[in-house]
Scaffold this active site. Structure first.
Site, PDB file in Angstrom:
ATOM      1  N   THR A 172       0.963   7.389   0.207  1.00  0.00           N
ATOM      2  CA  THR A 172       0.959   7.044   1.634  1.00  0.00           C
ATOM      3  C   THR A 172       2.364   6.835   2.198  1.00  0.00           C
ATOM      4  O   THR A 172       2.517   6.614   3.395  1.00  0.00           O
ATOM      5  CB  THR A 172       0.159   5.747   1.863  1.00  0.00           C
ATOM      6  OG1 THR A 172       0.735   4.722   1.039  1.00  0.00           O
ATOM      7  CG2 THR A 172      -1.304   5.928   1.505  1.00  0.00           C
ATOM      8  N   LYS A 173       3.377   6.841   1.338  1.00  0.00           N
ATOM      9  CA  LYS A 173       4.739   6.653   1.817  1.00  0.00           C
ATOM     10  C   LYS A 173       5.345   7.997   2.238  1.00  0.00           C
ATOM     11  O   LYS A 173       4.793   9.052   1.939  1.00  0.00           O
ATOM     12  CB  LYS A 173       5.600   6.012   0.707  1.00  0.00           C
ATOM     13  CG  LYS A 173       5.046   4.708   0.149  1.00  0.00           C
ATOM     14  CD  LYS A 173       5.065   3.585   1.189  1.00  0.00           C
ATOM     15  CE  LYS A 173       5.138   2.207   0.600  1.00  0.00           C
ATOM     16  NZ  LYS A 173       3.856   1.490   0.498  1.00  0.00           N
TER      17      LYS A 173
END
Ligand SMILES: *Cc1c(COP(=O)(O)O)cnc(C)c1O
Length: 369
Positions: free
Chosen positions: A187-188
């Site tokens: 998700t980064k």
């Protein structure tokens, strides 16, 4: 109405790392700081840290924080940190036998308030084992200040989990004597699935952290210090190398999305309506876009409102750590700003193929009656 999800992670597709997988099949080396991991670290150091200091990969940023704290902490009881962060920050201190001590954040940049931190350092003295600032949502921190703490003998480990890809305004990051921990979670901005790095301007520190990711083994494979298994596999390094190949492009897209939010912000006159954004330093490769709803209002109202418009949003970090069961009883300064911001914070969608029209629709839906 077309549904707009909060995130739609997009790790590089298989064809981008096929050639690295072929290398693994040929070398039959699958982990333990193999050739791909070595190349991955070397390229990160060259491309993002001016080839100064050193970097080590870790299985995730939580393990990176834990090991960096464990290698740097001095005798003492407390880990000073914001409550406005992800639970990984206080949890990593707890795993090191320390008690989190929460410091309020600044109302503009939403990072730890350095004046309140100074007051706490004065009050707690030798009881402070480490300071763990969080570079909130990818913004740049005042590293000169944190380096001055290290000069004063106070260890610093920075939770920079959401900062990889932020274009730094100052180059003192390369000389920073503490540890900076970045996450490569899917998700980064630099998402590879699971993974992360620890960077420091102090090579000797990174060497010790490297030993600690491999059972505390030194070069003779003798366990000489506290350690665990915090390594990444060659498969993760393969995805990482392929991600490095395209990351400049990914950074541009994420910066562009930030610009689109700013444009929509102006177009729909959010400032006049009492909305606020974060005062960021550096150019952020956004993971999501944070906004504050007007004073006196609550984020949950807007979560529901956007939900009704088929738009999914989140509220990082609400509740803040000190409002969660695990951290409720831990000591703290006044947390008035943390309380206010966490009541008003909204995290808006960012993903690499979101369109400017979709961003306009999100911002319009915030203020539309
Ligand atoms: C994502 C994140 C972490 C955890 O990173 P992992 O790689 O998932 O362990 C820690 N702190 C902050 C602030 C984060 O955003």
């Amino acid at each position: 109405m077309e549904f707009i999800p909060f995130l739609k992670p997009k790790v590089v597709p298989r064809q981008y790392y096929q050639r690295y997988l072929d290398e693994i099949d040929a070398s039959r080396i699958y982990t333990n700081n193999g050739p791909l991991n070595k190349r991955f670290e070397k390229q990160i150091l060259q491309q993002y840290f001016n080839n100064e200091g050193d970097v080590v990969t870790v299985s995730n940023a939580t393990i990176g924080l834990l090991l960096a704290i464990s290698q740097q902490k001095r005798p003492g009881k407390y880990a000073l940190m914001p409550s406005f962060t992800f639970p990984a920050t206080p949890l990593s201190a707890l795993w090191c036998g320390l008690e989190p001590y929460y410091i309020d954040i600044d109302k503009d940049h939403w990072c730890m308030d350095e004046h309140m931190l100074e007051v706490a350092l004065e009050k707690l003295g030798d009881e402070v084992a480490v300071v763990v600032p969080y570079a909130t949502f990818g913004t740049e921190l005042d590293l000169k200040y944190y380096d001055s703490l290290i000069q004063r003998g106070i260890p610093v480990v920075i939770d920079a989990a959401s900062s990889f890809g932020t274009t730094m305004q100052e180059d003192n990051v390369f000389h920073f004597g503490g540890a900076m921990v970045y996450s490569f979670h899917a998700t980064k901005s630099f998402g590879i699935g699971e993974g992360g790095i620890v960077y420091s301007g102090n090579r000797e520190l990174i060497q010790r952290i490297r030993y600690s990711t491999n059972f505390g083994f030194n070069e003779e494979r003798v366990s000489g210090q506290l350690g665990l298994n915090g390594k990444i596999s060659e498969y993760a390094a393969a995805v990482g190398l392929a991600t490095l190949d395209v990351f400049p492009e990914k950074i541009k897209i994420r910066e562009q999305i930030g610009e689109w939010y700013k444009e929509a912000w102006n177009k729909y006159k959010l400032a006049e309506a009492g909305w606020n954004f974060q005062a960021v330093k550096g150019k952020v490769a956004y993971q999501f876009y944070p906004l504050l709803c007007p004073s006196g209002q609550e984020n949950q109202y807007y979560v529901n409102k956007l939900h009704a418009s088929a738009i999914q949003v989140r509220t990082y970090f609400s509740p803040p750590c000190h409002r969660q069961k695990m951290f409720e009883l831990q000591p703290r300064t006044s947390l008035a700003v943390t309380e206010d911001i966490s009541r008003r914070i909204l995290s808006l969608p960012v993903w690499e193929d979101i369109s400017q029209e979709q961003i306009e629709r999100i911002v319009r839906s915030l203020i539309h009656e």
